[in-house]
Design an enzyme around this catalytic site. Sequence first.
Site, PDB file in Angstrom:
ATOM      1  N   CYS A 178     141.338 -46.056  51.741  1.00  0.00           N
ATOM      2  CA  CYS A 178     142.360 -46.825  52.454  1.00  0.00           C
ATOM      3  C   CYS A 178     143.630 -46.014  52.738  1.00  0.00           C
ATOM      4  CB  CYS A 178     142.662 -48.107  51.678  1.00  0.00           C
ATOM      5  SG  CYS A 178     143.539 -49.373  52.638  1.00  0.00           S
TER       6      CYS A 178
ATOM      7  N   GLU B 173     136.978 -51.280  50.267  1.00  0.00           N
ATOM      8  CA  GLU B 173     137.688 -50.982  49.017  1.00  0.00           C
ATOM      9  C   GLU B 173     137.509 -52.118  48.012  1.00  0.00           C
ATOM     10  OE1 GLU B 173     142.314 -49.815  47.748  1.00  0.00           O
ATOM     11  OE2 GLU B 173     141.831 -50.438  49.799  1.00  0.00           O
TER      12      GLU B 173
ATOM     13  N   LYS C 221     141.466 -43.100  43.920  1.00  0.00           N
ATOM     14  CA  LYS C 221     142.514 -43.176  44.945  1.00  0.00           C
ATOM     15  C   LYS C 221     143.785 -42.468  44.479  1.00  0.00           C
ATOM     16  CE  LYS C 221     144.551 -46.666  48.033  1.00  0.00           C
ATOM     17  NZ  LYS C 221     144.596 -48.125  48.322  1.00  0.00           N
TER      18      LYS C 221
END
Length: 271
Positions: A148, A45, A114
């Site tokens: 993540c 990330e 995200k």
Amino acid sequence: MTPLRIALHQGPAGVPGTPDESLAALDDAVRRAAAGGADLLVTGEMYLTGYAVGDALPRLAEAADGPSAARVAKIAADHGVAVVYGYPERDGGRVYNSAQLIGADGSALANYRKTHLFGDFEMAGFTPGDTPVVQARLGDLTVGLLICYDVEFPENVRAHAVAGTDLLAVPTALMRPYEFVPHTLVPARAYESQLFVAYTNRCGAEGEFHFAGLSCLAGPDGVVRARAGTGAELVLADADPALLAAARAETPYLRDRRPGLYTALTRPVAG
């Protein structure tokens, strides 16, 4: 049906705010991955800039087709390896925590923002994405993107499975002491949603964060095909379409779902 060889590029945290150094390290990693027969390399990330960039975030953010994207595209095309990399994306006045998939020919195939932000830094610096499933085709597999914390929500992974994702690429910046996520949760997600999960973490210390490493490729049978340690490492393993078919036939979670019973999932949590 041909397996897709995956390279997990678990790199050290390094110095935040140094995309030139990150791109040089990426070129070396992709070269080594190509030598190992890899078709796809996945980074951590916020790979391009580092994670703990603080107030420099707006300055470091780039458009999805910005200069760093062009350099990643050249690296991918030079070595004939597709690349998934994490970076801060600027779009107008907003900044997103994003991951982009570049094809082995240098073409931009998919860009994901995200959707589930983690912690004060992300909440303050990023706008959450609103598209849960982003996919592209690589070889005989459909590749999806999460980042993540996203993979820790079973709804996210199941949405990908229902949409036909075979391999989830998950750039990650998981900190200690949450090692149970790559050890336990990621293999469980792969098993319950019957897909491969390529989970690539950062490692080492960066600012106030200490990243856990432990990148892995988990299969639809719940077995981890490859696992990194806690330091810098390039790990290779295969995502085999034949294993997908066998696992889905043996454990037919996707076929046996009863979506009509799950309407409560869209309700707010009582509190």
